[in-house]
Design an enzyme around this catalytic site. Structure first.
Site, short mmCIF file in Angstrom:
data_model
loop_
_atom_site.label_atom_id
_atom_site.label_comp_id
_atom_site.label_asym_id
_atom_site.label_seq_id
_atom_site.Cartn_x
_atom_site.Cartn_y
_atom_site.Cartn_z
CD GLU A 168 -18.62 -24.19 -20.96
OE1 GLU A 168 -19.00 -24.22 -22.15
OE2 GLU A 168 -17.48 -23.87 -20.64
CD GLU A 216 -17.59 -28.24 -24.10
OE1 GLU A 216 -17.58 -29.33 -23.50
OE2 GLU A 216 -18.29 -27.28 -23.75
N1 T1G Z 1 -24.83 -26.79 -32.69
C1 T1G Z 1 -25.47 -26.78 -33.88
N2 T1G Z 1 -26.23 -27.81 -34.33
C2 T1G Z 1 -26.34 -28.89 -33.53
C3 T1G Z 1 -25.70 -28.97 -32.28
C4 T1G Z 1 -24.91 -27.85 -31.87
N3 T1G Z 1 -24.29 -27.84 -30.70
N4 T1G Z 1 -25.99 -30.19 -31.74
C5 T1G Z 1 -26.79 -30.81 -32.62
N5 T1G Z 1 -27.00 -30.03 -33.68
C6 T1G Z 1 -27.84 -30.37 -34.84
C7 T1G Z 1 -27.30 -31.57 -35.59
O1 T1G Z 1 -26.32 -31.16 -36.52
C8 T1G Z 1 -28.58 -32.07 -36.26
O2 T1G Z 1 -28.83 -31.18 -37.35
C9 T1G Z 1 -29.66 -31.78 -35.21
O3 T1G Z 1 -29.11 -30.76 -34.35
C10 T1G Z 1 -30.02 -32.99 -34.38
O4 T1G Z 1 -28.78 -33.48 -33.87
C11 T1G Z 1 -18.53 -22.93 -25.55
C12 T1G Z 1 -17.71 -24.49 -27.54
C13 T1G Z 1 -27.68 -32.85 -28.57
C14 T1G Z 1 -27.18 -35.25 -28.03
O5 T1G Z 1 -21.08 -31.20 -28.62
O6 T1G Z 1 -24.40 -34.41 -29.03
O7 T1G Z 1 -20.65 -25.83 -26.51
O8 T1G Z 1 -28.77 -32.88 -39.17
O9 T1G Z 1 -28.98 -35.73 -34.99
O10 T1G Z 1 -29.25 -37.71 -31.97
O11 T1G Z 1 -17.80 -24.73 -24.28
O12 T1G Z 1 -26.87 -33.48 -31.29
O13 T1G Z 1 -30.94 -32.23 -38.11
O14 T1G Z 1 -29.69 -30.58 -39.56
O15 T1G Z 1 -27.30 -35.31 -33.12
O16 T1G Z 1 -31.09 -36.34 -30.82
C15 T1G Z 1 -20.98 -28.81 -27.33
C16 T1G Z 1 -23.51 -31.92 -29.84
C17 T1G Z 1 -20.78 -27.85 -28.47
C18 T1G Z 1 -23.44 -31.44 -28.42
C19 T1G Z 1 -28.86 -34.64 -29.78
N6 T1G Z 1 -22.17 -29.57 -27.54
N7 T1G Z 1 -24.80 -32.48 -30.13
O17 T1G Z 1 -28.66 -35.87 -30.43
O18 T1G Z 1 -29.80 -35.36 -32.63
S1 T1G Z 1 -19.27 -26.99 -28.30
C20 T1G Z 1 -22.11 -30.73 -28.21
C21 T1G Z 1 -25.12 -33.73 -29.72
C22 T1G Z 1 -19.56 -25.96 -26.99
C23 T1G Z 1 -18.71 -24.40 -25.32
C24 T1G Z 1 -18.37 -25.25 -26.47
C25 T1G Z 1 -26.44 -34.25 -30.19
C26 T1G Z 1 -27.54 -34.24 -29.11
P1 T1G Z 1 -29.61 -31.76 -38.62
P2 T1G Z 1 -28.63 -35.05 -33.69
P3 T1G Z 1 -29.75 -36.41 -31.45
#
Ligand code: T1G
Length: 683
Positions: free
Chosen positions: A104, A124
């Site tokens: 976004e 999301e």
């Molecule tokens: N926020 C905080 N921590 C996150 C995070 C996030 N969005 N995404 C990953 N982490 C942490 C995860 O907990 C782990 O922590 C580390 O990063 C590595 O993640 C307003 C409201 C990006 C594809 O849904 O899909 O934006 O265990 O093991 O396999 O509209 O992480 O190491 O302490 O998964 O290489 C939308 C979620 C949020 C993406 C990487 N975004 N993340 O995968 O590593 S809502 C998501 C993923 C939002 C807006 C809305 C994956 C990845 P730790 P990982 P990975």
């Protein structure tokens, strides 16, 4: 370390975000970018602004760890509104996975440039949310309503190539992202640019109704996808500002919903499950490169495909040339089907044919680092296979069993190196089912366990570590759920009534429909290998009688149901068997309510889950949720059995378990002591 750093070169400003591990848009990042943009707007020497990240990816979304806490200004929406006022071109330079709020943020820029191989998406809905920073309003303006609806409701990312095709990205570049972005900036400086928010958007109302119908089946029970549809529809019926306001209202409502809390619980639970207390960053990891599988049956072939489609060569050992050939053709047939369905790339397909080796000689295991046995579920056969593996494989080979419930400690004790024995329990079909239960015996060494965790991640599995008990986590819990369904059958419910209750709860299908698909004989056979005191034989007498009469499920066109083409009807045999065994066991049949069916099946599951945690078979409660949502399709919008129990109220669960104990006896309804103590603590 500056989380947001601004540099200006040749009248082009570069704002760099450095917030490991995934450049989540935390409060510090939002403030930093907001301040940077404010300053750069005032600097008349700056003619263009590039937004870029260091580390593994462009912003991967809002910082999920901030959810549910008091909001800190500026919100992502405030930042996006500020970006919309910018009087100079903003370019998002994307690598890795720009997801959610990260994408976004990029949509709020005037241009987007992506590295080949990068991805963008709005996942999301996987968190029970919808895009909350203008994504439902900007994306359709750039790629049209239909493509935007698909992206937002599926939550699936798209490749750079696809993003360029649909027009959400202006240029794809090679790995020199900053160089390419700077060049792109020079190309567009001085040219008029348009804000996404100012793009016109029209669509017929029918498209929304039709799309809602189209996704009904795959989004059953989930709230967010249909709310996302209404937000995109608002983009076609309201002004941009009103549309953003409507999106924000929907987002905030979902943020508080039990469904989103459940799905966010699972997001962190699946990552926490890979953390094992005595496996740290400095734990040595056994080298595993060459993998062999003994047994080329359904499971062996499925496991082989899991590795091959993740670019890991595999040797499959079968008993004879005939069965070896059969295994090879099965694997190739499945690979081809996956390829035709678009589930595999050409490269993955070619890699498989070039890297699958079939053999009938144990001596070919001599170079393997890991040998997984996937032979018949029989203790003696498995012990013999382990002896042969030891005889022919190298000294430090890791020996794994795919057993789904046999005593791995016993198997390990027959080897000279029990510390090198581990369980890798895949679920069928292994190349599709997301869960890998890693079974740690009392001897498994940490470097072997660390290697298994690493391998699980490498092949894209959700891994959960289990201790040794009958059925480990998944099947031990499933057997309780199955027991209650079987007893309810004898007590007066019929398969369809039970299945309908469980389907309505949110399970992908009811217990008896599932048994018919998996094959009733699988469970009947499995129970022959476990101590009879570990299950209630009354609950499975009908299963045995059906199998004995040849009604094994769909594969024989009859099981608990009869199958005639698409027609599925109750098998009349079942009613007769139910009457017979109810009489034999002195069970007086009665009318059974849907509530009793749901609570007896689910609370037995929940009680067993708490016992699995209190016995230390599972490391933590959330691991049990990961297992049951990934292995058996427990609805993600309920977060898993133990999260769901918390949501219902542990005191209520305990009260009902005690009630069932009074009516049905303590043998299966003794409450978990962990559950009892949690209720006591919460009082
Ligand atoms: N926020 C905080 N921590 C996150 C995070 C996030 N969005 N995404 C990953 N982490 C942490 C995860 O907990 C782990 O922590 C580390 O990063 C590595 O993640 C307003 C409201 C990006 C594809 O849904 O899909 O934006 O265990 O093991 O396999 O509209 O992480 O190491 O302490 O998964 O290489 C939308 C979620 C949020 C993406 C990487 N975004 N993340 O995968 O590593 S809502 C998501 C993923 C939002 C807006 C809305 C994956 C990845 P730790 P990982 P990975």
């Amino acid at each position: 370390m500056n989380i947001v750093l601004t540099e200006i070169k040749e009248n082009i400003a570069v704002v760099t975000i450095d917030n490991p591990p995934v450049n989540a848009l935390s409060h510090v990042v939002r403030s930093g970018v907001s301040d940077a943009i404010q300053e750069l707007c005032k600097d008349t020497s700056v003619k263009a602004i590039i937004l870029i990240c260091v580390g593994r990816t462009f912003c991967a979304g809002a910082d999920i760890s901030e959810f549910g806490k008091p909001p800190l200004s500026p919100s992502l929406s405030n930042l996006m509104a500020k970006m919309d006022q910018i009087n100079k071109p903003l370019i998002a330079a994307i690598h890795g996975t720009a997801l959610g709020g990260g994408f976004e943020l990029a949509l709020g820029c005037h241009y987007r440039i992506m590295i080949e191989g990068a991805k963008v998406g709005l996942p999301e809905v996987n968190l029970g949310l919808i895009p909350g920073a203008g994504g439902t309003q900007r994306l359709p303006r750039l790629i049209g309503v239909a493509a935007a609806l698909e992206m937002i409701t599926s939550g699936k990312p798209i490749s750079a190539r696809k993003a360029f095709e649909v027009g959400v990205v202006d240029r794809i570049c090679d790995n020199n992202l900053l160089v390419s972005a700077t060049k792109f900036a020079k190309d567009i400086i001085g040219k008029p640019f348009i804000k996404t928010s100012e793009l016109e958007l029209l669509a017929s109302p029918e498209i929304f109704e039709e799309f809602s119908k189209k996704i009904l089946k795959r989004t059953r029970g989930f709230l967010a996808p249909n709310i996302a549809i209404s937000a995109v529809r608002a983009a076609t019926e309201k002004s941009f500002v009103e549309g953003v306001k409507f999106e924000q209202e929907c987002f905030e409502k979902l943020m508080k919903s039990p469904e989103s809390l459940a799905q966010r619980h699972l997001f962190f639970a699946e990552r926490l499950a890979t953390k094992v207390p005595d496996i740290g960053k400095d734990t040595s990891i056994r080298k595993i490169e060459k993998i062999a599988i003994v047994g080329g049956g359904t499971m062996g072939c499925g496991i082989a495909i899991s590795f091959l489609t993740n670019s890991i060569p595999v040797l499959v050992l079968e008993q004879s040339a005939k069965t070896a050939l059969l295994a090879k053709s099965n694997i190739e047939e499945i690979i081809n089907t996956l390829f035709v369905k678009g589930r595999l790339s050409e490269n993955q397909k070619n890699f498989t044919t070039e890297n699958l080796t079939i053999s009938t000689e144990y001596s070919d295991l001599s170079l393997s680092d890991l040998v997984i046995e996937a032979v018949f579920e029989d203790m003696e056969i498995k012990k013999q296979v382990f002896q042969k593996i030891q005889k022919f494989a190298k000294q430090d080979v890791v020996m794994a069993s795919n057993t789904s419930f046999l005593d791995l400690d016993e198997i390990a004790s027959t080897t000279s190196k029990p510390q090198d024995v581990i369980g890798l329990h895949f679920f069928s079909p292994a190349y599709i089912m997301p869960l890998l239960e890693i079974i740690r015996t009392k001897h498994t060494s940490t470097d072997v366990l660390a290697a298994a965790l690493k391998l699980g991640k490498l092949i894209g599995k959700k891994t959960v570590v289990s201790g040794v008990c009958t059925g480990f986590i998944a099947n031990r819990m499933s057997s309780c759920y199955g027991r209650e369904a079987g007893l309810l059958l004898l007590e007066g419910a019929d398969p369809e009534q039970i299945d309908n209750v469980l389907y309505k709860f949110g399970m992908p299908m009811g217990m008896f429909s599932m048994l018919d698909i998996a094959g009733i004989d699988i469970g009947v056979l499995a129970r022959k290998n476990i101590p009879t005191e570990s299950f209630d034989e009354r609950a499975f007498r009908i299963h045995e009688a059906l199998v004995a009469s040849g009604s094994k499920g769909q594969k024989t066109n009859a099981g608990f149901y009869c199958y005639n083409g698409k027609e599925k009807t109750l098998n009349p045999e079942v009613e007769a068997l139910t009457q017979k065994y109810a009489e034999e066991y002195g069970i007086k049949r009665r009318k059974i309510t849907p509530k009793e069916i749901e609570e007896r099946c689910l609370f037995s599951l929940i009680n067993e889950g708490f016992k699995i945690v209190e016995e230390g078979i599972a490391i933590r409660a959330s691991d049990v949720d990961v297992v049951y949502t990934s292995a058996f399709g427990f609805p993600r919008y309920k977060g898993g059995p133990l999260h769901y129990a918390e949501h219902l109220g542990l005191d209520y669960i305990l009260k009902r378990i005690n009630k069932f104990a009074k009516v049905h006896g303590n043998r299966w309804w003794t409450p978990s002591s962990l559950l009892v103590s949690l209720v006591r603590e919460n009082k």
